[in-house]
Design a protein around this motif. Structure first.
Motif, short mmCIF file in Angstrom:
data_model
loop_
_atom_site.label_atom_id
_atom_site.label_comp_id
_atom_site.label_asym_id
_atom_site.label_seq_id
_atom_site.Cartn_x
_atom_site.Cartn_y
_atom_site.Cartn_z
N LEU A 220 0.83 -1.21 0.00
CA LEU A 220 0.00 0.00 0.00
C LEU A 220 0.86 1.26 0.00
CD1 LEU A 220 -2.77 -1.18 2.46
CD2 LEU A 220 -3.04 -0.71 0.01
N THR A 221 1.89 1.27 0.81
CA THR A 221 2.77 2.44 0.87
C THR A 221 3.45 2.69 -0.47
OG1 THR A 221 3.16 2.10 3.24
CG2 THR A 221 4.78 3.42 2.06
N GLU A 222 3.95 1.63 -1.07
CA GLU A 222 4.65 1.77 -2.35
C GLU A 222 3.71 2.12 -3.50
OE1 GLU A 222 7.97 1.67 -3.07
OE2 GLU A 222 8.39 1.56 -0.92
N ARG A 223 2.53 1.51 -3.54
CA ARG A 223 1.57 1.84 -4.60
C ARG A 223 1.12 3.30 -4.46
NH1 ARG A 223 -0.21 -2.18 -7.95
NH2 ARG A 223 -2.10 -1.01 -8.45
N LYS A 224 0.91 3.73 -3.22
CA LYS A 224 0.53 5.13 -3.01
C LYS A 224 1.62 6.06 -3.51
CE LYS A 224 -0.66 8.52 0.54
NZ LYS A 224 0.49 9.43 0.33
N ALA A 225 2.86 5.81 -3.10
CA ALA A 225 3.97 6.69 -3.48
C ALA A 225 4.25 6.66 -4.98
CB ALA A 225 5.23 6.30 -2.69
N CYS A 226 4.32 5.46 -5.53
CA CYS A 226 4.78 5.31 -6.91
C CYS A 226 3.71 5.58 -7.95
CB CYS A 226 5.36 3.92 -7.11
SG CYS A 226 6.83 3.60 -6.12
N ILE A 227 2.46 5.39 -7.61
CA ILE A 227 1.38 5.63 -8.57
C ILE A 227 0.66 6.93 -8.26
CG2 ILE A 227 -0.79 4.78 -9.56
CD1 ILE A 227 0.19 1.90 -8.92
N LEU A 228 0.11 7.03 -7.05
CA LEU A 228 -0.75 8.17 -6.74
C LEU A 228 0.04 9.44 -6.44
CD1 LEU A 228 -3.48 6.33 -4.61
CD2 LEU A 228 -3.36 6.68 -7.10
N ASP A 229 0.99 9.38 -5.51
CA ASP A 229 1.78 10.57 -5.19
C ASP A 229 2.54 11.06 -6.41
OD1 ASP A 229 0.92 10.43 -2.52
OD2 ASP A 229 2.75 9.44 -1.82
N PHE A 230 3.14 10.13 -7.14
CA PHE A 230 3.87 10.49 -8.36
C PHE A 230 2.96 11.22 -9.34
CE2 PHE A 230 4.95 9.56 -12.75
CZ PHE A 230 6.28 9.95 -12.82
N SER A 231 1.78 10.69 -9.56
CA SER A 231 0.86 11.26 -10.53
C SER A 231 0.34 12.62 -10.09
CB SER A 231 -0.30 10.31 -10.80
OG SER A 231 0.19 9.10 -11.35
N LEU A 232 0.05 12.77 -8.80
CA LEU A 232 -0.41 14.08 -8.31
C LEU A 232 0.70 15.12 -8.45
CD1 LEU A 232 -2.69 15.74 -7.13
CD2 LEU A 232 -1.84 15.14 -4.85
N ALA A 233 1.94 14.75 -8.16
CA ALA A 233 3.05 15.69 -8.33
C ALA A 233 3.18 16.10 -9.79
CB ALA A 233 4.35 15.06 -7.83
N ALA A 234 3.02 15.16 -10.71
CA ALA A 234 3.08 15.47 -12.14
C ALA A 234 1.93 16.39 -12.54
CB ALA A 234 3.07 14.19 -12.96
N LEU A 235 0.76 16.13 -11.97
CA LEU A 235 -0.41 16.96 -12.27
C LEU A 235 -0.21 18.39 -11.76
CD1 LEU A 235 -3.29 16.97 -13.45
CD2 LEU A 235 -4.11 16.26 -11.20
N GLU A 236 0.33 18.53 -10.57
CA GLU A 236 0.60 19.85 -10.00
C GLU A 236 1.67 20.59 -10.80
OE1 GLU A 236 1.40 18.73 -5.95
OE2 GLU A 236 -0.73 18.86 -5.40
N LYS A 237 2.69 19.86 -11.25
CA LYS A 237 3.73 20.46 -12.08
C LYS A 237 3.15 20.93 -13.40
CE LYS A 237 8.26 19.44 -14.07
NZ LYS A 237 9.30 18.42 -14.25
N LYS A 238 2.29 20.12 -13.98
CA LYS A 238 1.64 20.49 -15.25
C LYS A 238 0.78 21.73 -15.08
CE LYS A 238 -1.61 18.60 -18.63
NZ LYS A 238 -2.47 17.44 -18.96
N ALA A 239 0.10 21.85 -13.96
CA ALA A 239 -0.77 23.00 -13.70
C ALA A 239 0.04 24.29 -13.57
CB ALA A 239 -1.61 22.76 -12.45
N LYS A 240 1.25 24.17 -13.05
CA LYS A 240 2.11 25.36 -12.88
C LYS A 240 2.77 25.79 -14.16
CE LYS A 240 3.14 24.47 -8.04
NZ LYS A 240 4.17 24.06 -7.07
N ALA A 241 2.89 24.86 -15.12
CA ALA A 241 3.61 25.15 -16.37
C ALA A 241 2.80 26.06 -17.29
CB ALA A 241 3.93 23.86 -17.09
#
Length: 167
Positions: free
Chosen positions: A146-167
């Motif tokens: 659960l910890t790894e799936r959260k970090a590698c899939i969900l946290d990773f994707s949200l960070a990418a989404l936030e980065k995209k929103a700032k660009a």
């Protein structure tokens, strides 16, 4: 006549898709959705979630769990490659990581923003720790997955989404 609001139904679908990515559910098909009907008020609502028996690698025995916990390649396989979602795109079941991290689906992106902040790993850990009749190895396996799936899939994707929103 529309019995359940389309937008609410779509929101529930995407919310469950994000949760299923976390728990590794490979069996959320159309038969896993239900409705509750109140004949006194003639109202229908979405049923609570059910049939999550295909999550958290239910066929993994202790040998597999030990292997996954000691071999990063095996852990990564269970994060990125398996299970696949029951959802098909172009006739193929999708990988949760690929689909969510693509950021191509606005409903999925919105669900990621809605659901991820609500995932409390400490509370999840407490539930796992307090679950009777599962071994310490199973507890470690579930928390790691659960910890790894959260970090590698969900946290990773949200960070990418936030980065995209700032660009």
């Amino acid at each position: 006549m529309q019995l359940v609001d389309h937008d609410s139904l779509l929101e529930r679908f995407w919310d469950m898709f994000i949760v299923d990515a976390l728990i590794g559910n490979w069996d959320r098909h159309n038969g896993n959705w239900g409705f509750l009907y109140d004949d006194r008020s003639d109202e229908m609502i979405l049923a609570p979630v059910y049939d999550c028996g295909s999550c958290l690698y239910p066929q993994a025995d202790e040998t597999i769990m030990k292997h996954v916990l000691t071999d990063r390649a095996q852990l990564n396989k269970r994060i990125y490659d398996i299970p696949l979602s029951a959802i098909n795109v172009d006739g193929k079941k999708i990988r949760y990581f690929d689909f969510i991290s693509s950021l191509q689906y606005e409903g999925c992106n919105e669900a990621l923003k809605r659901i991820l902040p609500r995932i409390d790993m400490e509370k999840i850990g407490a539930v796992i720790e307090q679950t009777p009749f599962i071994s310490d190895l199973q507890k470690q396996f579930y928390m790691t997955i659960l910890t790894e799936r959260k970090a590698c899939i969900l946290d990773f994707s949200l960070a990418a989404l936030e980065k995209k929103a700032k660009a």
